[in-house]
Design a protein around this motif. Structure first.
Motif, PDB file in Angstrom:
ATOM      1  N   PHE A  34      55.796  56.901  68.020  1.00  0.00           N
ATOM      2  CA  PHE A  34      55.045  57.892  68.775  1.00  0.00           C
ATOM      3  C   PHE A  34      53.745  57.289  69.271  1.00  0.00           C
ATOM      4  O   PHE A  34      53.153  56.436  68.615  1.00  0.00           O
ATOM      5  CB  PHE A  34      54.752  59.116  67.893  1.00  0.00           C
ATOM      6  CG  PHE A  34      56.008  59.820  67.480  1.00  0.00           C
ATOM      7  CD1 PHE A  34      56.490  60.884  68.210  1.00  0.00           C
ATOM      8  CD2 PHE A  34      56.739  59.370  66.391  1.00  0.00           C
ATOM      9  CE1 PHE A  34      57.681  61.502  67.848  1.00  0.00           C
ATOM     10  CE2 PHE A  34      57.927  59.980  66.022  1.00  0.00           C
ATOM     11  CZ  PHE A  34      58.398  61.052  66.754  1.00  0.00           C
ATOM     12  N   ILE A  37      50.005  60.216  75.398  1.00  0.00           N
ATOM     13  CA  ILE A  37      49.913  60.114  76.859  1.00  0.00           C
ATOM     14  C   ILE A  37      49.116  61.299  77.387  1.00  0.00           C
ATOM     15  O   ILE A  37      49.041  62.344  76.749  1.00  0.00           O
ATOM     16  CB  ILE A  37      51.306  60.083  77.543  1.00  0.00           C
ATOM     17  CG1 ILE A  37      52.103  61.351  77.242  1.00  0.00           C
ATOM     18  CG2 ILE A  37      52.075  58.840  77.155  1.00  0.00           C
ATOM     19  CD1 ILE A  37      53.313  61.539  78.125  1.00  0.00           C
ATOM     20  N   GLY A  41      50.767  60.959  82.569  1.00  0.00           N
ATOM     21  CA  GLY A  41      51.748  60.052  81.991  1.00  0.00           C
ATOM     22  C   GLY A  41      51.175  58.700  81.609  1.00  0.00           C
ATOM     23  O   GLY A  41      51.910  57.759  81.333  1.00  0.00           O
ATOM     24  N   TYR A  43      49.234  56.073  79.175  1.00  0.00           N
ATOM     25  CA  TYR A  43      49.115  55.861  77.736  1.00  0.00           C
ATOM     26  C   TYR A  43      47.657  55.862  77.291  1.00  0.00           C
ATOM     27  O   TYR A  43      46.774  55.437  78.040  1.00  0.00           O
ATOM     28  CB  TYR A  43      49.754  54.523  77.341  1.00  0.00           C
ATOM     29  CG  TYR A  43      51.242  54.537  77.475  1.00  0.00           C
ATOM     30  CD1 TYR A  43      52.046  55.080  76.477  1.00  0.00           C
ATOM     31  CD2 TYR A  43      51.860  54.028  78.612  1.00  0.00           C
ATOM     32  CE1 TYR A  43      53.429  55.109  76.603  1.00  0.00           C
ATOM     33  CE2 TYR A  43      53.243  54.046  78.751  1.00  0.00           C
ATOM     34  CZ  TYR A  43      54.012  54.594  77.744  1.00  0.00           C
ATOM     35  OH  TYR A  43      55.376  54.625  77.879  1.00  0.00           O
ATOM     36  N   TYR A  74      45.095  64.260  75.567  1.00  0.00           N
ATOM     37  CA  TYR A  74      46.382  63.594  75.389  1.00  0.00           C
ATOM     38  C   TYR A  74      47.321  64.433  74.529  1.00  0.00           C
ATOM     39  O   TYR A  74      46.892  65.353  73.839  1.00  0.00           O
ATOM     40  CB  TYR A  74      46.189  62.205  74.760  1.00  0.00           C
ATOM     41  CG  TYR A  74      45.588  61.209  75.719  1.00  0.00           C
ATOM     42  CD1 TYR A  74      46.376  60.254  76.333  1.00  0.00           C
ATOM     43  CD2 TYR A  74      44.231  61.246  76.038  1.00  0.00           C
ATOM     44  CE1 TYR A  74      45.836  59.334  77.228  1.00  0.00           C
ATOM     45  CE2 TYR A  74      43.681  60.335  76.927  1.00  0.00           C
ATOM     46  CZ  TYR A  74      44.491  59.395  77.523  1.00  0.00           C
ATOM     47  OH  TYR A  74      43.957  58.492  78.415  1.00  0.00           O
ATOM     48  N   GLU A  75      48.592  64.091  74.593  1.00  0.00           N
ATOM     49  CA  GLU A  75      49.592  64.734  73.748  1.00  0.00           C
ATOM     50  C   GLU A  75      50.525  63.660  73.204  1.00  0.00           C
ATOM     51  O   GLU A  75      50.584  62.547  73.737  1.00  0.00           O
ATOM     52  CB  GLU A  75      50.376  65.790  74.529  1.00  0.00           C
ATOM     53  CG  GLU A  75      51.080  65.238  75.746  1.00  0.00           C
ATOM     54  CD  GLU A  75      51.697  66.333  76.601  1.00  0.00           C
ATOM     55  OE1 GLU A  75      52.796  66.068  77.142  1.00  0.00           O
ATOM     56  OE2 GLU A  75      51.118  67.415  76.731  1.00  0.00           O
ATOM     57  N   THR A  76      51.259  63.999  72.151  1.00  0.00           N
ATOM     58  CA  THR A  76      52.153  63.016  71.549  1.00  0.00           C
ATOM     59  C   THR A  76      53.377  62.789  72.429  1.00  0.00           C
ATOM     60  O   THR A  76      53.826  63.686  73.132  1.00  0.00           O
ATOM     61  CB  THR A  76      52.613  63.456  70.143  1.00  0.00           C
ATOM     62  OG1 THR A  76      53.311  64.677  70.246  1.00  0.00           O
ATOM     63  CG2 THR A  76      51.439  63.596  69.202  1.00  0.00           C
ATOM     64  N   LYS A  77      53.876  61.578  72.381  1.00  0.00           N
ATOM     65  CA  LYS A  77      55.091  61.217  73.109  1.00  0.00           C
ATOM     66  C   LYS A  77      55.974  60.396  72.180  1.00  0.00           C
ATOM     67  O   LYS A  77      55.531  59.388  71.623  1.00  0.00           O
ATOM     68  CB  LYS A  77      54.762  60.404  74.354  1.00  0.00           C
ATOM     69  CG  LYS A  77      56.008  59.904  75.101  1.00  0.00           C
ATOM     70  CD  LYS A  77      55.647  59.109  76.322  1.00  0.00           C
ATOM     71  CE  LYS A  77      56.843  58.490  77.007  1.00  0.00           C
ATOM     72  NZ  LYS A  77      57.742  59.430  77.643  1.00  0.00           N
ATOM     73  N   GLU A  78      57.226  60.833  72.036  1.00  0.00           N
ATOM     74  CA  GLU A  78      58.193  60.079  71.253  1.00  0.00           C
ATOM     75  C   GLU A  78      58.824  59.014  72.131  1.00  0.00           C
ATOM     76  O   GLU A  78      59.158  59.263  73.292  1.00  0.00           O
ATOM     77  CB  GLU A  78      59.286  60.999  70.719  1.00  0.00           C
ATOM     78  CG  GLU A  78      60.318  60.271  69.889  1.00  0.00           C
ATOM     79  CD  GLU A  78      61.344  61.188  69.250  1.00  0.00           C
ATOM     80  OE1 GLU A  78      62.234  60.660  68.569  1.00  0.00           O
ATOM     81  OE2 GLU A  78      61.262  62.409  69.430  1.00  0.00           O
ATOM     82  N   ILE A  79      58.985  57.819  71.572  1.00  0.00           N
ATOM     83  CA  ILE A  79      59.604  56.711  72.293  1.00  0.00           C
ATOM     84  C   ILE A  79      60.685  56.121  71.394  1.00  0.00           C
ATOM     85  O   ILE A  79      60.393  55.667  70.283  1.00  0.00           O
ATOM     86  CB  ILE A  79      58.567  55.626  72.655  1.00  0.00           C
ATOM     87  CG1 ILE A  79      57.455  56.220  73.519  1.00  0.00           C
ATOM     88  CG2 ILE A  79      59.232  54.449  73.350  1.00  0.00           C
ATOM     89  CD1 ILE A  79      56.308  55.287  73.782  1.00  0.00           C
TER      90      ILE A  79
END
Length: 129
Positions: A34, A37, A41, A43, A74-79
């Motif tokens: 995680f 972003i 969009g 980072y 920002y917010e969390t982003k799963e990768i």
């Protein structure tokens, strides 16, 4: 998977290297990591000694705890690991970014190059085979 409050509190008390080791195990186990972003969009970044760092965490719970200050928008982003290797790794290589693995409590996490991170992660992944 939602983490318990006691697990979150215990992990946050660990030093940066122990949080790094914890992260490697969890990232290998979940095959995802995680980051943060913004609405465009882009980072999240931080900087130390002239190097730009991309923060990553093993759980959205830990990433969300860092959404404040200059990362407030920002917010969390799963990768997934596949997306990390095929997309984000290229950005990291092109721009010579470092990884800030598991920053916490307004402190930098364990800082590694992409090569070091991938070596350590692959060692951890081999234990799952």
């Amino acid at each position: 998977m939602q983490l318990s409050t006691s697990e979150i509190e215990a992990v946050l008390k660990l030093d940066s290297f122990k949080r790094y080791q914890y992260s490697l195990k969890k990232i290998a186990d979940n095959e995802a990591l995680f980051t943060l972003i913004n609405k465009k969009g882009e980072y999240a970044f931080s900087e130390i000694e002239g190097s730009e760092l991309i923060p990553i965490w093993s759980s959205p719970d830990f990433a969300a705890k860092c959404i404040s200050g200059h990362w407030q928008e920002y917010e969390t982003k799963e990768i997934s690991l596949d997306a990390f290797e095929n997309e984000l790794a290229e950005l990291i290589i092109e721009n010579e970014y470092l990884l800030d693995v598991f920053p916490a409590n307004d402190k930098t996490g364990f800082i590694v190059s992409l090569d070091e991170f991938m070596r350590d992660l692959n060692e951890e992944l081999e234990q799952y085979e």
